[in-house]
Enzyme design. Structure first.
Site: not given
Ligand code: LLP
Length: 437
Positions: A338, A394, A252, A294, A365-366, A334
């Site tokens: 997010y 990520y 985290g 972790e 295409c977006e 990402r």
């Protein structure tokens, strides 16, 4: 002093004599030429520095086990680097376990996490002697016990719990709050412990596991998490006469994507965690437990950059200028998932500094395929190389083949040397599983 996760750029990033951006002795324009773009670049020195800082920061608590959260970035070379540094692994799928195995790493320091592990995955984990399974729910308790029984094994487990802690990060990467798909709620723990004690004789409960979220800047939440974990261990001890001696607090710790990000450094986090363990172990009259942590993002994000080539642009007078690069949401989802923000710079030499505020768009295409909104770049032109920072975590692990675009290659750089660690996908690979009927 800034620690790795408090920097936007990898260590040893500078402008070289050619006027180009350089990381760890490697000219980024040369890398782009040699390997073509888009290109993921991982700097070994930055990655190892962060890993060493983690180990050093927790060294006063002898019972610490570092587990790299593979989901942030998993390749055979990356796994080997962490293994050589003495890290264990948090794995969440057959694929991640397979990569570990392919890198020649046994599972004696691996924890299998996840809220819906499949039978095939659990069988593979047990056949390869995984050190711990963090069991997430009642269904899995039964399934795992059945598999362990069949294999004639007693599997060491942790119980993944939902500590009910909210941290201030993006909703989708928050996991410790009550309304979450992960883990046993606190009121379910007693039933789980009773089942393990009385029915599931092939499971050996060693401790509790929680993960409160990702990209966290607050420190209090880690203390709160440890309080909840040790309070539950105390309650279990009083009620069942079992003293669990392991806690896994997940990952985290946040990193600095843009200037306004202010994550604490790893030494500060370690102090808070170690002090909280001592405080609550003492308060609840418990032995100091083995601590598993972790980290994922904070170990690899800052070490990675992505290089793109700038192509077309569109200037909407008085509104916005878009410049488009040869990658985007498929190699870094990402920003669109997010609203994640990134910093970038032009990597090639420019004779003078002419700042221009632009929006960096991807090639997919977006309309939502925007990598960076409103960033000041030095007169970006077609053919320039754009370096987007902090893409080590990520990005590759969440990449896709959207629009049939091939996944980029990844190079590892180290003191002027560069090696391919993931080859660029090929068109043949894109259709290798297609069946024409
Ligand atoms: N342990 C567990 C059980 C986890 O679920 C995670 C992350 C970690 C450790 C590692 O957390 P980290 O140190 O990387 O924050 N795709 C999202 C992040 C999802 C994180 C999921 N779990 C993103 O791109 O921001």
């Amino acid at each position: 002093m800034n620690f790795v996760n408090q920097n936007i750029k990898p260590l040893n990033t500078k402008i070289n004599e050619m006027g180009n951006l350089e990381i760890s002795g490697c000219d980024l324009v040369e890398l782009a030429k040699k390997y073509s773009t888009p290109l993921y670049v991982m700097d070994k020195i930055t990655l190892e520095q962060m890993a060493t800082d983690y180990k050093e920061a927790f060294s006063s608590y002898k019972n610490t086990r570092m587990m790299y959260a593979s989901k942030a970035l998993m390749t055979s070379t990356v796994a080997s680097i962490f293994y050589k540094l003495g890290f264990g692994f948090d794995v969440v799928s057959l694929g991640e376990m397979y990569i570990l195995k392919n890198a020649g790493i046994d599972f004696s320091h691996a924890t299998f996490n996840g809220n819906n592990k499949g039978r095939e995955e659990l069988v593979y984990a047990l056949e390869n002697n995984i050190a711990r399974v963090s069991v997430d729910n009642f269904y899995e308790l039964e399934l795992l016990n059945e598999i362990a029984l069949q294999k004639g094994k007693i599997q060491k487990i942790l119980l993944r719990i939902t500590p009910g802690i909210e941290c201030h990060t993006h909703e989708y990467i928050q996991t410790g709050q009550l309304d979450s798909k992960f883990g046993f709620d606190l009121h379910m723990i007693d039933e789980a412990v009773t089942l393990i004690k009385e029915k599931y004789k092939n499971l050996d409960l060693r401790g509790l596991h929680a993960h409160i979220g990702s990209q966290i800047f607050e420190t209090q939440v880690f203390e709160d998490e440890i309080e909840v974990l040790l309070k539950e261990i105390k309650r279990i001890k009083d009620k069942f006469n079992i003293e669990l001696d392991e806690i896994n607090i997940g990952g985290g710790l946040g990193i600095t994507y843009i200037k306004s990000d202010t994550p604490p450094d790893v030494y500060k986090i370690a102090d808070i965690i170690i002090n909280a363990i001592k405080k609550y172990a003492n308060l609840y009259e418990l032995n100091e437990p083995v601590l598993y942590i972790e980290p994922g993002r904070s170990l690899v994000a800052t070490a990675g950059v992505t290089l793109y080539t700038i192509g077309s642009s569109k200037d909407i007078q008085g509104i916005r200028k878009y410049i488009s690069v040869d990658g985007g949401m498929a190699d870094n989802p990402r920003p669109s998932m997010y609203n994640a923000e990134y910093f970038a710079e032009i990597a090639n030499k420019k004779d003078d500094y002419k700042p221009e505020t632009v929006t960096v768009a991807g090639k997919f295409c977006e309309s939502g395929d925007i990598l960076i909104k409103d960033i000041e770049l030095n007169s970006p032109k077609a053919g320039d190389i754009l370096c987007v920072y902090d893409t080590g975590a990520y990005c590759y692990s969440m990449s896709s083949n959207y629009n049939g675009v091939l996944k980029p290659a990844m190079v590892l750089i180290n003191n002027g040397k560069s090696d391919i660690i993931v080859r660029r996908q090929t068109l043949e690979q894109l259709i290798q599983n297609d069946v024409i009927v």
